[in-house]
Scaffold this active site. Sequence first.
Site, mmCIF file in Angstrom:
data_model
loop_
_atom_site.group_PDB
_atom_site.id
_atom_site.type_symbol
_atom_site.label_atom_id
_atom_site.label_comp_id
_atom_site.label_asym_id
_atom_site.label_seq_id
_atom_site.Cartn_x
_atom_site.Cartn_y
_atom_site.Cartn_z
ATOM 1 N N LYS A 162 0.837 -1.211 0.000
ATOM 2 C CA LYS A 162 0.000 0.000 0.000
ATOM 3 C C LYS A 162 0.873 1.264 0.000
ATOM 4 C CE LYS A 162 -1.793 1.730 3.972
ATOM 5 N NZ LYS A 162 -1.525 3.166 4.062
ATOM 6 N N ASN A 163 1.871 1.281 0.874
ATOM 7 C CA ASN A 163 2.648 2.513 1.024
ATOM 8 C C ASN A 163 3.625 2.746 -0.132
ATOM 9 O OD1 ASN A 163 1.259 3.000 3.325
ATOM 10 N ND2 ASN A 163 2.955 2.558 4.739
ATOM 11 N N ARG B 104 -5.040 10.316 4.184
ATOM 12 C CA ARG B 104 -4.018 11.343 4.292
ATOM 13 C C ARG B 104 -3.014 11.289 3.138
ATOM 14 N NH1 ARG B 104 -1.061 14.076 8.269
ATOM 15 N NH2 ARG B 104 1.103 13.721 7.754
ATOM 16 N N CYS C 131 -6.350 12.993 12.883
ATOM 17 C CA CYS C 131 -6.025 11.621 12.550
ATOM 18 C C CYS C 131 -6.294 10.774 13.775
ATOM 19 C CB CYS C 131 -4.552 11.616 12.178
ATOM 20 S SG CYS C 131 -3.995 10.074 11.603
ATOM 21 N N ARG D 197 -0.695 14.881 12.917
ATOM 22 C CA ARG D 197 0.301 14.443 11.930
ATOM 23 C C ARG D 197 0.482 15.601 10.961
ATOM 24 N NH1 ARG D 197 -1.536 8.794 9.589
ATOM 25 N NH2 ARG D 197 0.522 8.769 8.634
ATOM 26 N N PRO D 198 1.384 16.516 11.301
ATOM 27 C CA PRO D 198 1.499 17.738 10.499
ATOM 28 C C PRO D 198 2.093 17.485 9.114
ATOM 29 C CG PRO D 198 3.111 17.713 12.291
ATOM 30 C CD PRO D 198 2.317 16.455 12.406
ATOM 31 N N VAL D 199 1.995 18.503 8.263
ATOM 32 C CA VAL D 199 2.575 18.416 6.922
ATOM 33 C C VAL D 199 3.586 19.541 6.703
ATOM 34 C CG1 VAL D 199 0.690 17.166 5.794
ATOM 35 C CG2 VAL D 199 0.551 19.651 5.998
ATOM 36 N N ASP D 200 4.086 20.101 7.814
ATOM 37 C CA ASP D 200 4.981 21.252 7.698
ATOM 38 C C ASP D 200 6.256 20.944 6.913
ATOM 39 O OD1 ASP D 200 5.399 19.596 9.940
ATOM 40 O OD2 ASP D 200 6.602 21.101 10.963
ATOM 41 N N ASP E 16 4.477 0.800 12.006
ATOM 42 C CA ASP E 16 3.289 0.128 11.467
ATOM 43 C C ASP E 16 3.176 -1.327 11.926
ATOM 44 O OD1 ASP E 16 2.431 2.390 10.227
ATOM 45 O OD2 ASP E 16 2.990 1.798 8.204
ATOM 46 N N VAL F 43 8.137 7.139 16.678
ATOM 47 C CA VAL F 43 7.691 7.815 15.455
ATOM 48 C C VAL F 43 6.356 8.515 15.701
ATOM 49 C CG1 VAL F 43 7.141 7.532 13.006
ATOM 50 C CG2 VAL F 43 8.935 6.132 14.044
ATOM 51 N N ARG G 273 -8.789 -0.593 4.502
ATOM 52 C CA ARG G 273 -7.949 0.441 3.903
ATOM 53 C C ARG G 273 -6.572 -0.125 3.540
ATOM 54 N NH1 ARG G 273 -6.955 5.644 7.066
ATOM 55 N NH2 ARG G 273 -5.653 5.848 5.220
HETATM 56 C C1 UD1 Z 1 4.057 6.968 6.276
HETATM 57 C C2 UD1 Z 1 3.193 5.736 6.120
HETATM 58 C C3 UD1 Z 1 2.614 5.285 7.446
HETATM 59 C C4 UD1 Z 1 3.736 5.118 8.475
HETATM 60 C C5 UD1 Z 1 4.625 6.359 8.537
HETATM 61 C C6 UD1 Z 1 5.845 6.157 9.423
HETATM 62 C C7 UD1 Z 1 2.336 5.992 3.873
HETATM 63 C C8 UD1 Z 1 1.167 6.234 2.997
HETATM 64 N N1 UD1 Z 1 2.123 6.050 5.183
HETATM 65 O O1 UD1 Z 1 3.202 8.005 6.761
HETATM 66 O O2 UD1 Z 1 1.955 4.031 7.245
HETATM 67 O O3 UD1 Z 1 3.160 4.892 9.744
HETATM 68 O O4 UD1 Z 1 5.102 6.698 7.213
HETATM 69 O O5 UD1 Z 1 6.609 5.092 8.955
HETATM 70 O O6 UD1 Z 1 3.425 5.708 3.416
HETATM 71 N N2 UD1 Z 1 6.018 14.765 10.544
HETATM 72 C C9 UD1 Z 1 6.026 16.109 10.835
HETATM 73 N N3 UD1 Z 1 5.838 16.992 9.818
HETATM 74 C C10 UD1 Z 1 5.629 16.581 8.523
HETATM 75 C C11 UD1 Z 1 5.638 15.213 8.238
HETATM 76 C C12 UD1 Z 1 5.840 14.320 9.264
HETATM 77 O O7 UD1 Z 1 6.209 16.504 11.992
HETATM 78 O O8 UD1 Z 1 5.476 17.443 7.645
HETATM 79 C C13 UD1 Z 1 6.241 13.779 11.620
HETATM 80 C C14 UD1 Z 1 4.994 12.914 11.869
HETATM 81 O O9 UD1 Z 1 4.093 13.561 12.743
HETATM 82 C C15 UD1 Z 1 5.604 11.667 12.462
HETATM 83 C C16 UD1 Z 1 6.933 11.553 11.709
HETATM 84 O O10 UD1 Z 1 7.217 12.841 11.198
HETATM 85 O O11 UD1 Z 1 5.868 11.834 13.846
HETATM 86 C C17 UD1 Z 1 6.909 10.532 10.590
HETATM 87 O O12 UD1 Z 1 5.859 10.809 9.703
HETATM 88 P P1 UD1 Z 1 5.948 10.453 8.151
HETATM 89 O O13 UD1 Z 1 7.155 9.616 7.904
HETATM 90 O O14 UD1 Z 1 5.776 11.693 7.374
HETATM 91 O O15 UD1 Z 1 4.645 9.556 7.962
HETATM 92 P P2 UD1 Z 1 3.703 9.510 6.696
HETATM 93 O O16 UD1 Z 1 4.495 9.731 5.455
HETATM 94 O O17 UD1 Z 1 2.507 10.352 6.931
#
Ligand code: UD1
Length: 416
Positions: A22-23, A92, A116, A121-124, A303, A325, A395
């Site tokens: 999936k990922n 997401r 979530c 789970r920010p996107v910054d 995961d 994480v 999912r």
């Molecule tokens: C992906 C996986 C998810 C997995 C996660 C961690 C997909 C579709 N999903 O999620 O199954 O649990 O990796 O292995 O591939 N963070 C920030 N700011 C950001 C982005 C991330 O602070 O802009 C933080 C998150 O809150 C978290 C950490 O970074 O604590 C890791 O998140 P991230 O690796 O981005 O996870 P996803 O890509 O959302």
Amino acid sequence: MDKIIIEGDNPLSGSVAISGAKNAVLPIMAAALMGKERATITRVPDLRDTKTMIRLMEIIGAVCNYDNGILTVDGSMVDNPEAPYELVKTMRASFYVLGPLLARFGIVRVSLPGGCAWGPRPVDFHLKGLEKLGAKITLENGYIIARSDRLQGAEIQFEFPSVGATGNIVMAAATAVGTTIIRNAAREPEIIQLCDYLNQMGSNISGQGSTTITIDGVDSLVSADVAVIPDRIEAGTFLTAGALLGEITIKDVNPHHLDSLLIKLKETGCTISTTEDTVTISPADSIQAADITTAVYPGFPTDLQAQWIAFMTLAQGSSMVTDTVYHDRFSHIPELNRLGANIKVDQNTAFVRGVKNLVGAPVMSTDIRASASLIIGGLIAKGTTEVNRVYHIDRGYEQIEEKFSGLGAKIWRESA
Ligand code: UD1
């Protein structure tokens, strides 16, 4: 709403084929939006999330056809660089279209992912990275709007090696002017496959799999075909069940992607043997408790944290499971305790004291991996377990009840 019913405490045996990841497929589908011809993606798992992504790609203007694990994407008509709230709120990973659409159209409108099931789970990192590449970003009515004439290569240092942000920036930078260097990049196999796929599409990316990824921008990409890598999380879920319930073989996997799990499974006393694309596990006579701390790849995956906790409920002694994480990804714990487990949580650590057995009960899933841990809980519990809200499991797991039934479990789905 569907529920899954399990008559637990039945042994497992035999083999099960693992689906495409999936990922890995979700960012690959987003990348396919950058090609203007037809791409064929094979080994696409039949999941709620892949269907959501197909719906999103169709809204964007791609012509998609999905049949029997094969997805074709015709990107020639893509004309609507937008990801609506209705889809982003259910998945997401829709955010993955941000980078590719910005690169192709110079503008993109993507709903900000909402709350979530586990914490903020920010996107910054995604947004700061795109700004470094020259994008102007605004937030309007809950939507991120990113604009740029042509992105410019830049050096980007992530605070944390985010999988999603690495994927988004790699896709955006693929057609930027000049060179982009991402430091502290995610090293997950799914990111390696995304970079390899982009290279097949004509991009010039190196260093994938290490902490520094270099992207030399090219003018444009062409469509390309790809077969999705095996789902290491689905694989790990079945191995954890086998560690409790009987010798099973998982097929069509890459055992190297499972190294951190296999080391830990051996520590508990299980016997593991591998070939190039299979792993066989035999349970220990008595399961030894083993601590884990989740980390980015190649560490133990967050995961698989929930599934590991379900496994440790029947271990000899106590174990500590720390998630570094996602600090509050523990919604499965009250539900496992309903089955008779003895687990306490303090901050980001779960303390699991092994018990003799679990006993079936109605439980509720709250997210994809929590659901998987409840299914494992139900498989090991004596009596009947009813797992509600199974749309979460749909999912991320393809035909989970059929696959477990094939291994001898008594598990079936009931529609309400
Ligand atoms: C992906 C996986 C998810 C997995 C996660 C961690 C997909 C579709 N999903 O999620 O199954 O649990 O990796 O292995 O591939 N963070 C920030 N700011 C950001 C982005 C991330 O602070 O802009 C933080 C998150 O809150 C978290 C950490 O970074 O604590 C890791 O998140 P991230 O690796 O981005 O996870 P996803 O890509 O959302």
